[in-house]
Design an enzyme around this catalytic site. Structure first.
Site, mmCIF file in Angstrom:
data_model
loop_
_atom_site.group_PDB
_atom_site.id
_atom_site.type_symbol
_atom_site.label_atom_id
_atom_site.label_comp_id
_atom_site.label_asym_id
_atom_site.label_seq_id
_atom_site.Cartn_x
_atom_site.Cartn_y
_atom_site.Cartn_z
ATOM 1 N N GLY A 24 -5.066 3.784 -3.841
ATOM 2 C CA GLY A 24 -6.314 4.385 -4.290
ATOM 3 C C GLY A 24 -6.153 5.816 -4.744
ATOM 4 N N ASP A 68 0.850 -1.178 0.000
ATOM 5 C CA ASP A 68 0.000 0.000 0.000
ATOM 6 C C ASP A 68 0.896 1.242 0.000
ATOM 7 O OD1 ASP A 68 -2.347 1.581 0.279
ATOM 8 O OD2 ASP A 68 -1.985 1.708 2.432
ATOM 9 N N LYS A 69 0.320 2.396 -0.258
ATOM 10 C CA LYS A 69 1.118 3.624 -0.271
ATOM 11 C C LYS A 69 0.913 4.442 0.996
ATOM 12 C CE LYS A 69 -0.113 7.285 -2.525
ATOM 13 N NZ LYS A 69 -0.040 8.305 -1.437
ATOM 14 N N PHE A 73 -17.860 12.996 3.749
ATOM 15 C CA PHE A 73 -17.083 12.418 2.641
ATOM 16 C C PHE A 73 -17.321 10.911 2.586
ATOM 17 C CE2 PHE A 73 -13.383 10.277 0.955
ATOM 18 C CZ PHE A 73 -13.072 11.020 -0.175
ATOM 19 N N ASP A 113 -6.658 -2.745 3.642
ATOM 20 C CA ASP A 113 -5.581 -3.624 3.165
ATOM 21 C C ASP A 113 -5.724 -5.050 3.693
ATOM 22 O OD1 ASP A 113 -4.260 -1.464 1.881
ATOM 23 O OD2 ASP A 113 -3.436 -0.834 3.807
ATOM 24 N N THR A 156 -4.099 16.759 -3.327
ATOM 25 C CA THR A 156 -4.823 17.968 -3.685
ATOM 26 C C THR A 156 -6.292 17.878 -3.293
ATOM 27 O OG1 THR A 156 -5.220 17.096 -5.907
ATOM 28 C CG2 THR A 156 -3.281 18.482 -5.607
#
Length: 1099
Positions: free
Chosen positions: A731, A442-443, A597, A842, A651
């Site tokens: 993602g 994963d990041k 969200f 994950d 962003t």
């Protein structure tokens, strides 16, 4: 991932063989495409690949189809005869009324036990004897009850088998007893129930649907409830959901206004109401229900996820009162709890294959002995006696030694001071860490720190960074001074002619208002939850320190930045928000609506009303891909988003829309009607909200940095040098993923990046695959939807080409897709995979891999708890694989082969003994000596091989290229197996024929000479196998030799004491032992001298 038609024999693949040279690159674009499927429509619910069943690498197609047929047959019989599919139904739960006796709901008990008193013995025995090794010995031991084929004492067979089963049953009983104690403790927790007899105490196991339960602060919620009332003044409370979804942030929950407004809690019993709740389901992020008072006309409220308290969440503020709607197995927590499948390591499968080979050898050897003996008389009885005699070829101690070795490796990993906090949750697969070919990571939170720092504010014509914050502070002070003097914000009638001061003011104001952040005084925090503290520039010593609670660290970073420039969030509750301006005044806003969200909408919004001016404003912020189509036309947003993404910034686009009172009232009416719907509520609500999201005014673009974790670059470089291919699955958007791949050095200096274009049909996928094929040594970056199209048409070809790339980055990837990609690699390559992540999203990827590693991160411990190995940071993975993975695999390979050698050598001696004595099926050694041979006489030296290591950890980390040899499986292969087989035959032959040549008067002398030589040979062979000595190895050798010497004196029935004292015995044993071992030492020296292993040059 569902398994099924992974590759059908009827599919016509377009083979993109990289070795084909007869077709030019230009002609590839004209190759006919695969027939069928004229169109392809993308859908969010489309699975990445079709469901399929996997064939184990190395498994024949015949055995695969046979096992599939058997499994399907058993599953159908079980479903029809024993398994009834439970149908969940919606329910109406009355409040303060008696429940309907017609409806039966499950008990609210937690039961994690695997066994009961009745099923314990049958289940444990079944789990043990479904393995070939144990089943084989069970058959051998059972046969000894038949007098005609008995060849020894019963304890020689039942003793070792009974010991193994006893140890296993004790371990399982202890584990299940611990689960029982935990379950009993959880089910016995006392909660308060509101009844007409007052507030009574009852254990959680007695809670039923419809009960009114009081949950105190820091108390865990016992069942799924709808929040009716809270002690917080605003009718809202916070809960912690870390044990449900793995997220550490607090969630806001709202009480039903009708019941919150009642004077006391007991007044709830005086109203006539009912809660309608949807049928139980898995989704923990949604709920559809209504609350209706039957004694008041027209009093009905809609219920959503914000009105619920799920099981295992913790009330973090105030005291909550709720009505129970789901209990036991129908609660969200239990429905989402699944027992992960047991993982079997590659080494265990290889040993199982060798075990079957040894069994074949036993049968063949027995048939050869019978053929030489002759098939006369009761030959079947003699044949089975020979099989019994040679059964020691398959040692039952093999499984015991391997399991103990795995436990030792796990203990060593957890005791490593250089990787503190590492936990081994699956002790059955430590050797898998030494065989990894693909690492899927994963990041966010794994490679990066998940600590957001505000970096840039872009207004279209001007941008502000950390170095120019003072300009923003000056503009804000100017704007608020104008407001205080004029009484209205300094905005002109047309947005085109706005000044920079006004634009900065509106952008910062939007960031300070459009969020879900709640300031909390640190002095009032009793539980010390992990939240990000607020860095305030001019802290007043008299004011309590403030921390921010939010659903995302991005929001905390944005609100912290607005505070640093002078606009501070000082208070927030359910209906209002207060800001402190740079002038020191307080501005109050009323919160009219908030739209949180979600991963589907990728945006959040809020409608607020300025109490001073009465202006109603709709603010929104979200991903650029979503808001580009919502905001008014501009010529800079897309370009600047790309620029920030290339800088590695996350962003967010911020926009607003001013609403009139009439517009808001119309929206509020339609929104309420949509929320009252029980069918397709989410779709209707989203449709009403989208009616507002039109022609919004673009305010600013923000950039937040997520820094890399410590040691990520060096660790990734080490793993790449070790031959491990790295796939990053995230993602995030393509530009951000590309930037992180570059900054993390996933892309080396001499490599290019090939960005796979977005494709939606078969033709585009075909052309892009051809373009990818022309690229050499390029890092592939592809989006999730394009990957889905490629796998729909060219699954095999895409995986083949992607595996040739040095690195692959998949962006816009869902959690389900992550797990499916792991399954793709396992199926198509047959290589071992490792997944690492830190969040609840994950977990599926971690559980799908051969070795799953979870990081204890800011997103919670869900990934860590679900993983096979838990670490505190990504950099620990290098040592975990390169050092501990190497040692675990090498040690288990040596240990297993030596244990098999120990059985082969004594079986060789038995075969020679039978052939010399006219093929009589009698044992060479008495039963006690046979048991002692594999236990007290050789157990400690052989098991001490778990301390052996070929190279030091420093050399393994300095030269990670040595790891590449491990993936080839050379330490345990058919080649090494047959080498040990030859050694066993040689040594067994030397010992037996040497004893026969030196045979004198009595047969008991042969037993003494051969058994003593056998013990000494095994001790010397351990010394020959050891590569790095440990003091415990020397202790084990001396201790075992001492035990045998003592047994020579004690066991007078097996040995002739007078013969043991003679020089004749000593020199015969020494000669036989030297002849059996010295040639092997010479061969080892010659091999080390003329063909040394690679690592020997580095030591």
């Amino acid at each position: 991932m569902p398994l099924g038609k992974f590759s059908s024999p009827h599919r016509n693949y377009l083979r993109l063989e990289t070795r084909t040279v007869s077709v030019s690159d230009d002609d590839l674009d004209n190759i006919p495409l695969m027939g069928g499927m004229d169109h392809f429509e993308m859908d969010e619910k489309d699975s990445l690949v079709r469901s399929r069943r996997f064939r184990t690498p190395g498994q024949s197609w015949f055995s695969f189809y046979c096992s599939e047929c058997w499994n399907n047959c058993c599953a159908r019989c079980w479903d029809r005869l024993c398994k009834r599919k439970k149908v969940y139904k919606a329910r109406t739960v009355p409040i303060s009324q008696e429940r309907s006796l017609d409806e039966k709901f499950p008990k609210n008990v937690i039961r994690n036990q695997k066994y009961s008193i009745i099923t314990f013995v049958p289940k444990v025995l079944f789990e043990q004897f479904k393995f070939f090794l144990n089943l084989y010995f069970l058959v051998m031991a059972t046969s000894q009850f038949i007098p005609e084929i008995r060849i020894g004492y019963l304890y020689t067979y039942w003793g070792p088998l009974g010991f193994v089963i006893f140890v296993t049953m004790c371990r399982e009983a202890l584990d299940d007893y611990r689960r029982y104690r935990r379950d009993k403790e959880a089910n016995s927790q006392i909660y308060k129930k509101v009844s007409r007899d007052g507030v009574i105490n009852l254990p959680s196991s007695k809670i039923r649907v419809g009960d009114l339960i009081i949950v105190e602060k820091n108390q865990r919620v016992p069942a799924d409830m709808v929040l009716l009332r809270t002690t917080e003044k605003q009718g809202a409370c916070f809960i912690r959901t870390d044990q449900l979804d793995g997220e550490t942030d607090w969630k806001l929950r709202l009480a039903i206004p009708c019941t919150q407004s009642l004077p006391t809690t007991t007044d709830i019993l005086d109203i006539n109401g009912e809660v309608y709740a949807e049928a139980p389901q898995l989704d923990i992020h949604s709920f559809v229900g209504t609350f209706k008072r039957t004694d008041v006309i027209g009093n009905e409220d809609s219920l959503s996820i914000e009105n619920t308290l799920w099981t295992n969440t913790v009330v973090a503020s105030g005291t909550a009162v709720g009505v129970v709607v789901y209990t036991g197995c129908e609660s969200r927590s239990v429905m989402n709890t699944s027992q992960p499948k047991s993982k079997v390591g590659l080494l265990d499968m290889e040993i199982n294959t060798l075990t079957k080979l040894l069994f074949s050898a036993v049968v063949i050897l027995s048939i050869v002995m019978m053929a030489l003996k002759g098939w006369g008389g009761p030959w079947y009885r003699y044949l089975f006696r020979f099989i019994l005699l040679f059964s020691y070829i398959i040692p039952i101690s093999l499984r015991v030694n391997l399991d103990m070795g795995k436990a030792a490796y796990s203990w060593m990993i957890q005791r490593d001071r250089l990787i503190p906090g590492t936990v081994v949750r699956s002790t059955t697969i430590p050797e898998e860490l030494g065989r990894i070919s693909y690492l899927l990571t994963d990041k966010t939170g794994t490679l990066t720190q998940n600590e957001m720092v505000f970096k840039k504010l872009h207004l279209g014509t001007v941008a502000y960074t950390a170095e120019t914050t003072d300009e923003v502070v000056a503009h804000l002070k100017t704007a608020y001074s104008q407001i205080s003097s004029a009484g209205t914000p300094g905005r002109t009638s047309t947005p085109v002619r706005r000044t920079v001061i006004t634009r900065v003011f509106e952008a910062v104001q939007a960031l300070a208002l459009c969020h879900n952040v709640t300031p909390v005084n640190e002095d009032s925090e009793e539980n010390g939850s992990a939240v990000k503290e607020n860095d305030r520039g001019d802290t007043n010593q008299n004011e309590p320190k403030v921390v921010y609670q939010a659903s995302s660290p991005d929001e905390v970073a944005l609100v912290s930045w607005t505070e640093s420039v002078g606009l501070t969030l000082i208070k927030r509750d359910l209906t209002s928000m207060q800001l402190r301006t740079p002038m020191g005044t307080t501005v109050t806003y009323t919160i009219l609506k908030i739209f949180p969200f979600t991963s589907e909408t990728k945006r959040m919004g809020i409608i607020v009303k300025d109490e001073q001016s009465g202006e109603i404003t709709f603010y929104m912020k979200g991903a650029d891909v979503v808001l580009q189509s919502i905001v008014q036309y501009n010529d800079w947003l897309e370009e600047e988003c790309g620029n920030m993404a290339r800088e590695g910034l996350r962003t967010l686009v911020v926009a607003k829309k001013v609403l009139s009172e009439e517009q808001y009232q119309d929206f509020d009416t339609r929104y309420h009607q949509a929320k009252m719907s029980t069918q397709d509520r989410g779709v209707k609500v989203q449709g009403v909200v989208e009616s507002l999201e039109r022609d919004m005014e673009l305010l600013c673009l923000t950039g937040v940095e997520d820094k890399l974790q410590d040691g990520v670059r060096t660790t990734l470089e080490m793993l790449r040098n070790a031959g491990i291919k790295i796939w990053m699955l995230t993602g995030d958007k393509l530009e951000t993923a590309t930037c992180i791949a570059k900054s993390a050095k996933l892309v080396s200096k001499n490599q290019d990046i090939y960005t796979f274009k977005k494709v939606t049909d078969r033709t585009g996928a075909h052309l892009e695959l051809n373009n990818l094929r022309r690229k050499q040594d390029n890092v592939l970056i592809i989006q999730g939807d394009s990957l889905q199209v490629c796998l729909q048409y060219y699954e095999h070809e895409f995986v083949e080409l992607a595996c040739q790339c040095p690195c692959v980055v998949v962006c816009r990837c869902s959690p389900t897709q992550k797990a499916e990609i792991v399954q793709l690699l396992r199926y198509h390559t047959g290589k071992r995979t490792c997944s690492i992540g830190d969040g609840g999203n994950d977990v599926s990827m971690i559980q799908a891999a051969d070795a799953g590693v979870g990081i204890v991160g800011k997103e919670g411990k869900q990934a860590s708890l679900a993983a096979d190995f838990s670490v505190n940071q990504f950099s620990y993975l290098g040592r975990l694989l390169v050092v501990h993975g190497r040692h675990s695999y090498k040690r288990s390979a040596s240990l297993s082969q030596f244990v098999m050698h120990r059985g082969l050598i004594i079986s060789t001696m038995q075969a020679i003994f039978c052939s010399v004595f006219y093929f009589a099926s009698i044992t060479l050694f008495p039963g006690f000596l046979m048991v002692g041979y594999s236990t007290i006489y050789t157990m400690f030296p052989v098991f001490s091989l778990v301390l052996d290591k070929d190279i030091s950890p420093d050399i393994a980390l300095t030269y990670p290229e040595l790891y590449k040899d491990l993936t080839k499986g050379r330490s345990l292969s058919f080649k090494t197996f047959f080498m040990w087989l030859l050694i066993s035959i040689y040594q067994g032959g030397i010992i037996m024929y040497g004893a026969f040549l030196l045979f004198e008067d009595e047969f008991i002398h042969v037993v003494a000479i051969t058994f003593t030589s056998l013990i000494l040979t095994e001790l010397l062979m351990v010394a020959l196998t050891v590569r790095t000595w440990h003091y415990l190895m020397i202790v084990a050798e001396i201790f075992s030799l001492a035990i045998y010497i003592v047994s020579l004196v004690v066991l007078r029935n097996y040995f002739d004491a007078s013969f043991l004292k003679t020089w004749n015995f000593i020199w015969k044993v020494l000669v036989i032992t030297c002849v059996s071992c010295i040639p092997l030492y010479i061969l080892k020296y010659l091999r080390k001298r003329f063909s040394p292993p690679v690592y020997s040059k580095l030591t």
